[in-house]
Design an enzyme around this catalytic site. Structure first.
Site, PDB file in Angstrom:
ATOM      1  CG  ASP A 515      -1.810   1.145   1.340  1.00 38.97           C
ATOM      2  OD1 ASP A 515      -2.349   1.529   0.300  1.00 38.97           O
ATOM      3  OD2 ASP A 515      -1.978   1.685   2.445  1.00 38.97           O
ATOM      4  CG  ASP A 714      -0.977   1.396   7.326  1.00 38.43           C
ATOM      5  OD1 ASP A 714      -1.711   1.324   6.322  1.00 38.43           O
ATOM      6  OD2 ASP A 714      -0.535   2.465   7.769  1.00 38.43           O
ATOM      7  CG  ASP A 718      -4.280  -2.010   3.599  1.00 39.37           C
ATOM      8  OD1 ASP A 718      -4.675  -1.836   2.430  1.00 39.37           O
ATOM      9  OD2 ASP A 718      -3.573  -1.198   4.204  1.00 39.37           O
TER      10      ASP A 718
END
Length: 827
Positions: A515, A714, A718
């Site tokens: 990410d 995080d 996700d």
């Protein structure tokens, strides 16, 4: 007594080469470094911090001398040359000799400690090799015979392993009785005709007397485990040991009591029936030696957990409502308590700084060596070390909720988990033991029928040697020892492994999805540029933009307000504030109509931005977000905000590429910004404008093409992707649900942690394969040699004693190889 907050200028100089040690914590101190000092009894003592200084001043008598646990001498704590920290306890020595003796056998010199606390009620026990075995009380594993160990997090005061204590005692008794046995039995080979001196009949009876306590008392745990292996139909190393030792001993007893029962094939050159008491006893002693070394090594693999437990102080300094302070046990600290953390002290619990400024050494938790500055509002983690300033913190997570407790729990669970590769060793062991028994029987028959005289003696020697040398203990230890060591090593470097399967899978992953926000970048946008239009200056534009954005809760608004404060811009009063979803905000600032937003908002207001569009596009190409500002219907300029890339990201991506990973950035950001960041970092592929289910779909798409995928993230968004990936990697700084969905958690949320995890995973699997290779090759070569295939060439058979020594050595070599993981360099 007088004390000084800084070094005493009137102190007599210390002779060159003399060690000056903080008498409270044991650290060496440079007297000229301006550290605190105190005078007592005509001597000046130096301290590493104000915290140690305060403890000494309050009770100097407790810190003047210590007792050397080896020789019992009193040692001056302030000048002791030899110092060691053992499981959180400071130990001083009079000499290097005493220190080395203590380091070799600390349990021997700490015997006067109070008895270990009983295990908590409801404790369950499991097998280190077979975690699926769970019992309500101690005992032996029905599969491999190993002693069951308590589950859960160790308390830190459970004392030495009772099995290790018992086996050590049995080993020494076996060794003491086996030595004279060896002299009697093997003396003639060394020119000592002991048997001739005392006579053959008496020699056999002496051997019986010496061997019987070893076999019928010391070896009882082996026979018990061997019996259970038959009852549970799970043949293992104890099956082979009990059959081998039992056969050698029973044969020798019968030969001693009833020698006339044996035909001439059993008789030696002197006409007597040879006995093998020394083989039975020495085999037991050697197996105990291997077990003691193994148990000690297994205790060392748990040293990572004990080291983590030792990070938490036993007490905390609590500030009462009336302002008074007192040290209280850590388990009495409650959420919301105000605690003082002095220089040199460990932070007692997770909390938030409310007063003071300092630098905190977080290396024991994150693996990062650089101390981190802490000011009011910053979070602190229990177990980290306060370097120099005094803090007052509010306790937020206490007891089992602290990060340190969660880390210890995760490591303890991971050490009990099993990697899929362990299944290979289990399958081999299951078929291997019956095969070995069959080989031993065949060796006995072949030597008995076709061997030279005395053929039956050769038959028994070869059969017992095959049973002993083929013990598959090394095979069973190969995987668990590496996993236990690796998970402990990972915890010390800020890499938390949820289970062994995640570690094994991560070693073979070829694609990493990351990410952007919070993983590659800081996750906190910052104001980067202020570009005014004609008629406005930087300060004026920033004041209007920040005054307007003060009413917004959007992260970009926070960045503008914080940026204005950092640049000294003053804020004005705002009214008529209105947020337009997806476009921007508007309002009145000191009587002027101000709007801030994207090009679509400017178009709605009829504000022309053509003159600034090119500059704004250039900012976006650099990965920044540009927001236009209009004042009274005319463009006043624009401000640019960016989420800065973490300082460690570029180097980490290069290192990940070196380990063979293809890196894909999957982000919810717009395509232009995402590509700008990816180009700067050298990322292989970009997927932008992605929703949470889009990341999950991406993982399934890649896996359908044969890729092995790891996902790092995080946020709450996700979590589905982390669960769907072959391996999920959660940044410990992120959401709890992300951590729960992941197989690997990084205490500090940056890509360097992924580099460490990848290095550890690859080193661990390589280590396991080495161990399995040692075990397989050792058994493949050892069994035929013990059966006598080399006899036609060299004319000798492998002694059962040498077979027992080789079997123990194979286990020790596997353990030693696994323990190398404790020193592996991670990134």
């Amino acid at each position: 007594m007088t004390s000084h907050d800084h070094h005493a200028h009137h102190a007599p100089p210390h002779p060159e080469g003399e060690i000056v040690r903080d008498p409270v914590c044991g650290m060496t101190v440079d007297p000229a470094a301006g550290k605190p000092s105190a005078e007592h009894g005509g001597r000046v003592f130096h301290f590493c911090s104000a915290g140690c200084h305060a403890k000494f001043v309050a009770d100097p008598g407790s810190f003047l001398t210590a007792v050397d646990p080896v020789c019992g001498m009193n040692v001056d704590r302030a000048s002791a040359r030899h110092f060691h920290r053992h499981e959180g306890e400071k130990v001083y020595f009079c000499s290097a000799g005493c220190k080395s003796k203590f380091e070799a056998e600390p349990a021997r010199y700490l015997g006067d400690r109070p008895a270990p606390a009983p295990m908590p009620k409801g404790t369950q026990y499991t097998c280190p090799m077979h975690p699926e075995i769970v019992r309500d009380k101690p005992g032996s594993c029905p599969i491999c015979g190993m002693a069951l160990e308590p589950m859960g997090v160790p308390t830190g005061d459970e004392g030495p392993n009772p099995e290790l204590v018992d086996f050590t005692r049995r080993f020494w008794i076996s060794a003491v009785l086996s030595l004279p046995l060896l002299v009697i039995a093997m003396g003639p080979m060394l020119g000592l005709q002991v048997r001739d001196w005392i006579g053959e009949p008496l020699a056999s009876w002496l051997e019986l007397a010496l061997a019987t306590p070893v076999v019928l008392w010391a070896a009882i745990p082996f026979f018990h485990r061997g019996y259970e292996s038959f009852v549970n139909r799970s043949p293992n190393m104890w099956t082979l040991i009990s059959i081998g030792v039992g056969t050698a001993y029973l044969y020798s007893v019968v030969a001693t009591f009833f020698p006339d029962l044996f035909p001439h094939q059993f008789r030696g050159h002197g006409g007597s029936v040879p006995v093998y008491f020394e083989a039975a006893a020495v085999i037991v002693a050697l197996v105990f030696l291997g077990q003691v070394l193994e148990l000690r090594a297994r205790e060392r693999t748990g040293s990572a957990i004990r080291a983590l437990l030792d990070l938490a102080p036993k007490t905390a300094r609590r500030i009462a409502a009336d302002g008074s302070e007192a040290d209280v046990p850590l388990d009495e600290v409650k959420q919301g308590d105000q605690l003082r953390v002095r220089p040199g002290d460990s932070v007692p619990v997770d909390g938030k700084v409310v007063e003071g400024r300092t630098s905190i050494d977080e290396s024991m938790i994150t693996g990062e060596p650089v101390p981190v500055e802490k000011t009011p509002g910053d979070a602190v983690t229990g177990g980290t070390l306060n370097r120099n300033g005094t803090l007052v913190i509010t306790a937020e997570r206490v007891g089992a909720e602290t990060m340190l407790s969660r880390i210890v729990e995760m490591v303890a669970k991971a050490q009990r988990s099993r990697a899929p590769i362990q299944g290979l060793a289990d399958r081999v062991s299951y078929y291997f033991v019956p095969t070995v028994v069959l080989v031993a029987v065949l060796a006995f028959v072949v030597w008995g029928l076709f061997g030279p005289e005395p053929s039956m003696v050769f038959a028994i020697v070869s059969a017992v040697s095959v049973l002993i040398i083929a013990c598959p203990c090394a095979l069973g230890l190969a995987t668990p020892m590496s996993i236990m060591t690796a998970t402990g090593r990972g915890a010390q470097a800020g890499v938390l492994i949820k289970d062994a399967e995640a570690l094994e899978r991560f070693a073979s992953v070829d694609t990493l999805i990351v990410d952007k926000t919070g993983t590659l970048t800081e996750g906190r946008p910052k104001l980067t540029d202020v570009v005014p239009a004609e008629g406005f200056d930087d300060g004026q534009l920033l004041t209007l933009a920040a005054s307007l954005e003060r009413g917004s809760e959007h992260p970009l608004a926070e960045a503008i307000v914080e940026g204005a404060a950092e640049r000294g811009a003053s804020l004005l009063s705002t009214s008529d504030f209105e947020a337009v979803t997806g476009k921007g905000v508007s309002g009145t600032v000191e009587g002027r109509k101000v709007a801030l937003g994207n090009a679509a908002m400017m178009a709605d207001l009829g504000v022309g931005i053509d003159r600034l569009a090119g500059q704004a596009d250039a900012m976006r190409a650099e990965g920044k977000t540009a927001m236009f500002v209009a004042v009274d219907g005319a463009v006043a300029g624009f401000v640019a905000v960016a989420d800065p890339v973490k300082a460690t990201t570029v180097e980490a991506i290069r290192a990940l590429h070196d380990t063979g990973l293809r890196i894909i950035m999957a982000t919810g950001d717009n395509e232009r910004t995402a590509r700008a960041v990816a180009a700067k970092l050298g990322i292989d592929e970009v997927r932008a404008d992605m929703l949470p289910d889009g990341k999950q779909n991406l993982i399934e798409e890649l896996r359908a093409k044969g890729a092995k995928v790891a996902m790092a993230g995080d946020g709450v968004n996700d979590a589905p992707a982390l669960a769907a990936a072959d391996v999920g990697i959660a940044m410990g700084t992120g959401a709890d649900v992300a951590v729960e969905s992941a197989g690997i958690t990084l205490v500090k949320g940056d890509l360097n942690g992924i580099v460490r995890a990848r290095t550890l995973a690859q080193a661990t699997i390589r280590n396991i394969r080495q161990n399995l290779f040692f075990a397989f090759v050792y058994n493949a070569l050892g069994v035929p040699v013990a059966a006598g295939v080399l006899y036609p060439v060299f004319g000798t058979l492998l002694s059962p004693m040498i077979a027992a020594a080789a079997m123990s050595l194979s286990s020790v070599s596997v353990i030693g190889n696994a323990l190398r993981l404790r020193t592996v360099r991670l990134g």
